[in-house]
Write a protein that holds these residues in place. Structure first.
Motif, short mmCIF file in Angstrom:
data_model
loop_
_atom_site.label_atom_id
_atom_site.label_comp_id
_atom_site.label_asym_id
_atom_site.label_seq_id
_atom_site.Cartn_x
_atom_site.Cartn_y
_atom_site.Cartn_z
N MET A 1 0.73 -1.33 0.08
CA MET A 1 0.07 0.24 -0.16
C MET A 1 0.93 1.25 -0.04
O MET A 1 1.88 1.41 0.51
CB MET A 1 -0.82 -0.05 1.00
CG MET A 1 -1.69 -1.05 1.23
SD MET A 1 -3.17 -1.15 -0.13
CE MET A 1 -3.99 0.23 0.23
N TYR A 2 0.25 2.14 -0.82
CA TYR A 2 0.79 3.70 -0.68
C TYR A 2 -0.17 4.68 -0.22
O TYR A 2 -1.26 4.41 -0.19
CB TYR A 2 1.11 4.08 -2.24
CG TYR A 2 2.13 3.12 -2.90
CD1 TYR A 2 3.54 3.67 -3.14
CD2 TYR A 2 1.79 2.18 -3.56
CE1 TYR A 2 4.45 3.00 -3.82
CE2 TYR A 2 2.76 1.34 -4.53
CZ TYR A 2 4.12 1.90 -4.47
OH TYR A 2 4.99 0.87 -5.21
N MET A 3 0.50 5.64 0.35
CA MET A 3 -0.35 6.90 0.86
C MET A 3 -0.27 7.77 -0.33
O MET A 3 0.73 7.89 -0.99
CB MET A 3 0.25 7.54 2.03
CG MET A 3 0.44 6.60 3.19
SD MET A 3 -1.17 5.74 3.77
CE MET A 3 -2.25 7.01 4.07
N LEU A 4 -1.47 8.24 -0.52
CA LEU A 4 -1.63 9.21 -1.68
C LEU A 4 -1.93 10.77 -1.23
O LEU A 4 -2.41 11.07 -0.16
CB LEU A 4 -2.85 8.83 -2.35
CG LEU A 4 -2.86 7.42 -2.80
CD1 LEU A 4 -4.31 7.20 -3.64
CD2 LEU A 4 -1.79 7.17 -3.82
N GLY B 1 -0.09 18.79 -2.31
CA GLY B 1 0.48 18.08 -1.24
C GLY B 1 -0.67 17.76 0.04
O GLY B 1 -0.09 16.77 0.84
N VAL B 2 -1.73 18.10 -0.38
CA VAL B 2 -3.01 17.67 0.50
C VAL B 2 -3.11 16.09 0.51
O VAL B 2 -3.24 15.56 -0.58
CB VAL B 2 -4.18 18.27 0.31
CG1 VAL B 2 -5.43 17.79 1.03
CG2 VAL B 2 -3.97 19.82 0.60
N PRO B 3 -3.11 15.40 1.66
CA PRO B 3 -3.15 13.93 1.70
C PRO B 3 -4.59 13.65 1.16
O PRO B 3 -5.79 14.46 1.28
CB PRO B 3 -3.33 13.80 3.37
CG PRO B 3 -2.71 14.73 3.83
CD PRO B 3 -2.86 15.93 2.92
N ALA B 4 -4.53 12.68 0.13
CA ALA B 4 -5.86 12.20 -0.56
C ALA B 4 -6.34 10.92 -0.06
O ALA B 4 -7.54 10.61 -0.37
CB ALA B 4 -5.56 12.25 -2.00
N GLY B 5 -5.52 9.98 0.41
CA GLY B 5 -5.91 8.46 0.60
C GLY B 5 -4.95 7.31 0.60
O GLY B 5 -3.59 7.98 0.85
N ARG B 6 -5.36 6.37 0.33
CA ARG B 6 -4.34 5.11 0.28
C ARG B 6 -4.65 4.33 -1.04
O ARG B 6 -5.78 4.30 -1.19
CB ARG B 6 -4.49 4.35 1.61
CG ARG B 6 -5.56 3.60 1.76
CD ARG B 6 -5.41 3.03 3.03
NE ARG B 6 -6.36 2.23 3.40
CZ ARG B 6 -7.57 2.17 4.24
NH1 ARG B 6 -7.16 3.24 5.31
NH2 ARG B 6 -8.43 1.38 4.39
N ALA B 7 -3.86 3.58 -1.45
CA ALA B 7 -3.84 2.97 -2.65
C ALA B 7 -2.78 1.89 -2.78
O ALA B 7 -1.76 2.09 -2.46
CB ALA B 7 -4.15 3.48 -3.91
N GLY B 8 -2.97 0.54 -3.33
CA GLY B 8 -2.05 -0.34 -3.69
C GLY B 8 -2.31 -1.52 -4.13
O GLY B 8 -3.58 -1.68 -4.36
#
Length: 181
Positions: free
Chosen positions: A68-71, A77-84
């Motif tokens: 998983m990656y943090m998006l 640069g605002v945090p958007a979520g996670r995905a992987g």
């Protein structure tokens, strides 16, 4: 499998992905406490569950060489979520979750296409899978737009899930993903 197979970071047109690490716990916790977001993933999680989620994902990277990656949004640069990508039994699944402020912007499709490109580009798999709650029409549509097809449905009520798959032979490439490592 070597951890070097997958990049520690990569960019799509509008998103920056960074390998999940211990520093991401506060954001993971905030995501897990967001009732609106977590309604699409089976309900909120407490701090202990968020820590366990993080530890499992860190172990996954060590064991599998991907995870998983943090998006974050590239421009702000605002945090958007996670995905992987994650191993689930014999399958490798595409997974993503975006904070509600990022819904409806096409980010889910963008990151899902990028993950398909990474998965088919780096892993020796014949297919990639994904799971979405039956009631999460937006996520189901994202997977379909990426060329995935529903192969089964399981569960009851609000926990009913659709399983999607795309075979390597069906994959037409990650058009529009524009990945740069």
């Amino acid at each position: 499998m070597s951890a070097a197979l997958f990049p520690a970071t990569f960019d799509t047109v509008r998103l920056h992905a960074q390998r999940m690490d211990e520093t991401h716990l506060p954001f993971i916790r905030a995501m897990h406490a967001d009732a609106r977001l977590m309604a699409t993933m089976g309900g909120t999680r407490d701090l202990a569950a968020s820590r366990l989620y993080l530890l499992r994902n860190l172990a996954h990277w060590t064991q599998q060489g991907f995870g998983m990656y943090m998006l974050s949004e590239r421009d702000s640069g605002v945090p958007a979520g996670r995905a992987g990508l994650k191993r689930a039994g014999d399958a490798v699944e595409v997974a993503y979750a975006l904070v509600p402020g990022c819904w409806g912007k096409g980010y889910a499709t963008e990151i899902a296409r990028a993950l398909l490109a990474l998965g088919f580009g780096q892993l020796s798999v014949d297919a990639l899978a994904a799971v979405a709650l039956d009631g999460n029409a937006a996520s189901c549509r994202v997977l379909e737009k990426c060329g995935m097809r529903r192969v089964s449905t399981a569960g009851e009520g609000a926990a009913r899930k659709r399983r999607y798959e795309i075979r390597r032979a069906e994959w037409r490439g990650a058009i529009g993903a524009n990945i740069s490592a």
